[in-house]
Scaffold this active site. Structure first.
Site, mmCIF file in Angstrom:
data_model
loop_
_atom_site.group_PDB
_atom_site.id
_atom_site.type_symbol
_atom_site.label_atom_id
_atom_site.label_comp_id
_atom_site.label_asym_id
_atom_site.label_seq_id
_atom_site.Cartn_x
_atom_site.Cartn_y
_atom_site.Cartn_z
ATOM 1 C CG ASP A 195 23.667 44.501 74.421
ATOM 2 O OD1 ASP A 195 22.511 44.944 74.578
ATOM 3 O OD2 ASP A 195 24.053 43.988 73.355
ATOM 4 C CB THR A 233 45.128 40.316 86.506
ATOM 5 O OG1 THR A 233 44.832 39.420 87.586
ATOM 6 C CG2 THR A 233 45.724 41.597 87.063
ATOM 7 C CD GLU A 252 18.515 38.929 70.788
ATOM 8 O OE1 GLU A 252 17.994 38.964 69.668
ATOM 9 O OE2 GLU A 252 19.746 39.017 70.978
ATOM 10 C CG HIS A 310 28.927 43.301 76.818
ATOM 11 N ND1 HIS A 310 29.727 43.936 75.897
ATOM 12 C CD2 HIS A 310 27.801 42.980 76.132
ATOM 13 C CE1 HIS A 310 29.122 44.003 74.722
ATOM 14 N NE2 HIS A 310 27.940 43.433 74.854
ATOM 15 C CE1 TYR A 354 27.751 38.620 75.404
ATOM 16 C CE2 TYR A 354 28.537 37.762 73.305
ATOM 17 C CZ TYR A 354 27.679 37.677 74.390
ATOM 18 O OH TYR A 354 26.758 36.661 74.465
ATOM 19 C CD GLU A 390 24.272 36.893 76.897
ATOM 20 O OE1 GLU A 390 25.442 36.548 76.644
ATOM 21 O OE2 GLU A 390 23.597 37.632 76.149
ATOM 22 N NE ARG A 438 25.169 52.353 83.464
ATOM 23 C CZ ARG A 438 25.702 53.586 83.505
ATOM 24 N NH1 ARG A 438 25.136 54.570 82.832
ATOM 25 N NH2 ARG A 438 26.791 53.807 84.201
ATOM 26 C CG PHE A 454 16.094 46.239 87.288
ATOM 27 C CD1 PHE A 454 16.127 44.944 86.802
ATOM 28 C CD2 PHE A 454 15.056 46.598 88.135
ATOM 29 C CE1 PHE A 454 15.148 44.019 87.149
ATOM 30 C CE2 PHE A 454 14.079 45.677 88.490
ATOM 31 C CZ PHE A 454 14.126 44.391 87.994
#
Length: 359
Positions: A121, A92, A196, A125, A55, A200, A172, A174
């Site tokens: 999350d 990369t 939360e 991330h 993250y 993001e 996944r 949603f």
């Protein structure tokens, strides 16, 4: 009144939200903005990436992406090229920090943070990585060949649009029925799943949209715009309390965590009211324009201040950037009021946002 209707399907219709792919140009570049951008770029390169491989590395890439887009928008070609050459090899390398786990049908970080290994999350991330990849390719099309395969896997982890995929579940994170995403992987709570950081989540769908543009993937574009548009509509209602949703027993202007069975004025990491509000705002990107569609900020600021928050406190820059959408003059007048130590965003992005909305 709830009415039960038996049907085989349902549809939703919302005004399409199509985000900008870059920051808008300014008529003139104020000297303090130009100086801040040059300084931020130098510091970003000199400091280098954090030790994180999940993250917080993604957040760092997000800051670099802000700098890239600002340098491009403001015509700083040399700094843009310098950033590209610095970021591309680091990005990369970062693709080696994630692996597909067939037992979990998911891309998992090798050094996970915040429960990534439990599928927590992932859209939070991976949105940073996807947006960064898209902007790198946007500014350097030759880079696509190096990262297209791993980024397509990361995109599929959170935004698979193929219902017949054997590797990943359909979109996944949603929840089509709720109209927004959920954050907890296993959701082993009495109150169900929760989310939360809506900002993001929206960045994740914004990242999918940007990736669809640089890869010319119309199916992904459709999915990304559906996710982006629908999440924004739900966030306005359930987190920002539009239409008087929280005028009853719940005594706050926003809900910072929405659960399946309750709402909280809280965060997972802090009780600071600035953080409770700020986690709904970060990161500011060209895809954050929906904040300007919210009603006047005054009731939110009154709620914030009633619980001890203040615009020059921790993450105060986020609050002032939000304010700039509806009161640009008032926000610009506060451009020097937030100490650098209290800022979440780069100073150059903070100044750019205030100047862009005041122009």
């Amino acid at each position: 009144t709830l009415t039960l209707v038996q049907a085989q399907a349902f549809t939703t219709a919302l005004p399409l939200q199509r985000p900008a792919t870059d920051f808008s140009a300014l008529r003139t570049v104020p000297p303090d903005l130009a100086n801040a951008l040059t300084s931020d770029i130098q510091n970003f390169i000199a400091t280098g990436p954090p030790g994180s491989k999940d993250y917080f590395l993604g957040v760092w890439f997000g800051r670099g992406t802000d700098l890239l887009q600002l340098a491009h928008t403001l015509g700083l070609h040399n700094q843009e090229q310098q950033l590209l050459k610095f970021m591309e090899p680091v990005f990369t390398q970062s693709m080696d920090y994630f692996r597909y786990d067939g037992s979990k049908t998911s891309i998992i970080a090798t050094s996970p943070e915040f429960g990534n290994e439990n599928l927590n999350d992932h859209h939070f991330h991976y949105g940073y990585y996807i947006r960064t990849a898209a902007v790198l390719v946007q500014l350097d099309p030759s880079y696509l060949a190096q990262i297209q395969t791993p980024i397509n896997q990361v995109v599929a982890d959170i935004g698979t649009y193929n219902r017949n995929s054997s590797q990943f579940p359909y979109i996944r994170n949603f929840d089509v029925y709720e109209g927004h995403s959920w954050a907890d992987g296993y959701a082993k709570f009495a109150d169900g799943n929760d989310q939360e950081s809506t900002s993001e989540a929206i960045q994740a769908w914004y990242g999918l949209y940007l990736w669809s543009q640089v890869t010319h993937n119309s199916a992904l574009e459709t999915t990304a715009l559906y996710l982006y548009t629908t999440e924004i509509a739900s966030v306005k209602q359930y987190w920002f309390g539009l239409n008087g949703l929280y005028n009853g027993a719940y005594q706050h202007a926003i809900a910072s965590i929405v659960w399946g069975g309750k709402v909280d004025f809280a965060t997972w990491f802090s009780s600071d009211p600035n953080d409770i509000y700020g986690i709904q705002l970060l990161p500011f990107t060209p895809g954050s324009a929906y904040l300007g569609q919210l009603p006047d900020i005054a009731p939110y600021f009154a709620d914030l201040q009633a619980h001890g928050g203040k615009s020059n406190g921790n993450w105060g820059d986020l609050l002032i950037m939000w304010q700039s959408y509806c009161h640009p003059g008032q926000a610009l007048a506060q451009k020097d009021s937030v100490p650098v130590a209290n800022m979440n965003s780069l100073r150059s992005l903070f100044l750019y946002t205030l100047y862009a909305h005041a122009s």
